[in-house]
Design a protein around this motif. Sequence first.
Motif, PDB file in Angstrom:
ATOM      1  N   ILE A 106       0.836  -1.204   0.000  1.00  0.00           N
ATOM      2  CA  ILE A 106       0.000   0.000   0.000  1.00  0.00           C
ATOM      3  C   ILE A 106       0.867   1.249   0.000  1.00  0.00           C
ATOM      4  O   ILE A 106       0.631   2.191  -0.770  1.00  0.00           O
ATOM      5  N   ASN A 107       1.892   1.253   0.826  1.00  0.00           N
ATOM      6  CA  ASN A 107       2.806   2.398   0.883  1.00  0.00           C
ATOM      7  C   ASN A 107       3.589   2.550  -0.410  1.00  0.00           C
ATOM      8  O   ASN A 107       3.866   3.677  -0.850  1.00  0.00           O
ATOM      9  N   ALA A 108       3.955   1.430  -1.024  1.00  0.00           N
ATOM     10  CA  ALA A 108       4.701   1.482  -2.285  1.00  0.00           C
ATOM     11  C   ALA A 108       3.883   2.175  -3.365  1.00  0.00           C
ATOM     12  O   ALA A 108       4.417   2.922  -4.196  1.00  0.00           O
ATOM     13  N   ALA A 109       2.571   1.939  -3.355  1.00  0.00           N
ATOM     14  CA  ALA A 109       1.686   2.621  -4.309  1.00  0.00           C
ATOM     15  C   ALA A 109       1.610   4.106  -4.001  1.00  0.00           C
ATOM     16  O   ALA A 109       1.829   4.954  -4.883  1.00  0.00           O
ATOM     17  N   LYS A 110       1.335   4.433  -2.752  1.00  0.00           N
ATOM     18  CA  LYS A 110       1.155   5.836  -2.364  1.00  0.00           C
ATOM     19  C   LYS A 110       2.428   6.652  -2.540  1.00  0.00           C
ATOM     20  O   LYS A 110       2.391   7.796  -2.990  1.00  0.00           O
TER      21      LYS A 110
ATOM     22  N   LEU B 241       0.668   5.903  -7.296  1.00  0.00           N
ATOM     23  CA  LEU B 241      -0.179   4.906  -7.940  1.00  0.00           C
ATOM     24  C   LEU B 241      -1.367   4.573  -7.038  1.00  0.00           C
ATOM     25  O   LEU B 241      -1.382   4.901  -5.859  1.00  0.00           O
ATOM     26  N   VAL B 242      -2.358   3.903  -7.593  1.00  0.00           N
ATOM     27  CA  VAL B 242      -3.512   3.462  -6.820  1.00  0.00           C
ATOM     28  C   VAL B 242      -3.118   2.232  -6.008  1.00  0.00           C
ATOM     29  O   VAL B 242      -2.445   1.327  -6.513  1.00  0.00           O
ATOM     30  N   SER B 243      -3.536   2.185  -4.752  1.00  0.00           N
ATOM     31  CA  SER B 243      -3.238   1.020  -3.914  1.00  0.00           C
ATOM     32  C   SER B 243      -4.476   0.135  -3.801  1.00  0.00           C
ATOM     33  O   SER B 243      -5.557   0.601  -3.435  1.00  0.00           O
TER      34      SER B 243
ATOM     35  N   ASP C 142      -6.509   2.375  -1.141  1.00  0.00           N
ATOM     36  CA  ASP C 142      -7.546   3.099  -1.887  1.00  0.00           C
ATOM     37  C   ASP C 142      -8.747   2.196  -2.161  1.00  0.00           C
ATOM     38  O   ASP C 142      -9.897   2.638  -2.108  1.00  0.00           O
ATOM     39  N   LEU C 143      -8.466   0.927  -2.474  1.00  0.00           N
ATOM     40  CA  LEU C 143      -9.504  -0.046  -2.768  1.00  0.00           C
ATOM     41  C   LEU C 143      -9.119  -1.372  -2.116  1.00  0.00           C
ATOM     42  O   LEU C 143      -7.938  -1.661  -1.951  1.00  0.00           O
ATOM     43  N   VAL C 144     -10.111  -2.171  -1.766  1.00  0.00           N
ATOM     44  CA  VAL C 144      -9.852  -3.479  -1.166  1.00  0.00           C
ATOM     45  C   VAL C 144     -10.679  -4.531  -1.894  1.00  0.00           C
ATOM     46  O   VAL C 144     -11.868  -4.321  -2.178  1.00  0.00           O
ATOM     47  N   ILE C 145     -10.042  -5.675  -2.196  1.00  0.00           N
ATOM     48  CA  ILE C 145     -10.748  -6.771  -2.864  1.00  0.00           C
ATOM     49  C   ILE C 145     -10.661  -8.043  -2.027  1.00  0.00           C
ATOM     50  O   ILE C 145      -9.733  -8.213  -1.231  1.00  0.00           O
ATOM     51  N   ASP C 146     -11.636  -8.920  -2.216  1.00  0.00           N
ATOM     52  CA  ASP C 146     -11.647 -10.211  -1.527  1.00  0.00           C
ATOM     53  C   ASP C 146     -11.278 -11.353  -2.462  1.00  0.00           C
ATOM     54  O   ASP C 146     -11.066 -12.478  -2.022  1.00  0.00           O
ATOM     55  N   ASP C 147     -11.220 -11.059  -3.762  1.00  0.00           N
ATOM     56  CA  ASP C 147     -10.875 -12.054  -4.771  1.00  0.00           C
ATOM     57  C   ASP C 147     -10.267 -11.302  -5.958  1.00  0.00           C
ATOM     58  O   ASP C 147     -10.758 -10.224  -6.331  1.00  0.00           O
TER      59      ASP C 147
END
Length: 219
Positions: free
Chosen positions: A174-178, A182-184, A201-206
């Motif tokens: 996440i930090n690498a994106a920010k 870039l979008v995390s 920024d966004l979270v996915i489960d799959d």
Amino acid sequence: MSQSMIFDMDGTLFQTDKILELSLNDTFNHLRLLNKWDTETPIDNYREIMGVPLPKVWETLLQNHSIEVREQTDAYFLKRLIENIKSGKGALYPNVKEVFRYLKENQCTIYIASNGLKEYLKAIVSYYHLDEWVTETFSIQQIDSLNKSDLVKSIIDKYEITNGAVVGDRLSDINAAKDNGLVSIGCRFDFAREEELSQADLVIDDLIELQTLLPQLNK
């Protein structure tokens, strides 16, 4: 607008848990045979620090051992990981290949940025034929600072990336994106922590959800 996706490997693409305990037990059994370990395998301690570069792992798990022993242990562990990968004891997360195929069909360039070592990453990419879709795989070994943000920056600089996302399960992703504009995208998978995912920024489960998110990222 062309889109780039930079994926973490462990806990994001590859189900490290399937070979982690096995390989760690192999390694600490080896240390026991050498009379350099006499208690249970510290699997829980490893889970707590999962995702950090391996030199940091051995500093934590083998605090009272010499640098020489840590380096020997690191080499043995890597050997066991690779052998377990090549014997098919690991697994990708569901939908990895389907998502990669979709991303490539939609002009998205795919990279891997991992805290894993080169030979380990090479074994996974080769066994699962990920290089069919992945432009290049980057290891933390390529960066003196052992910092994921610096590793992602090296990809951005090499490929002149201006629009993209980092997909991973831990705060370092996440930090690498920010840190690089870039979008995390956080993955709520095996090693993820809610307090870290809350910063994404966004979270996915799959991973299949990336097919829905890609059009949004392209806007």
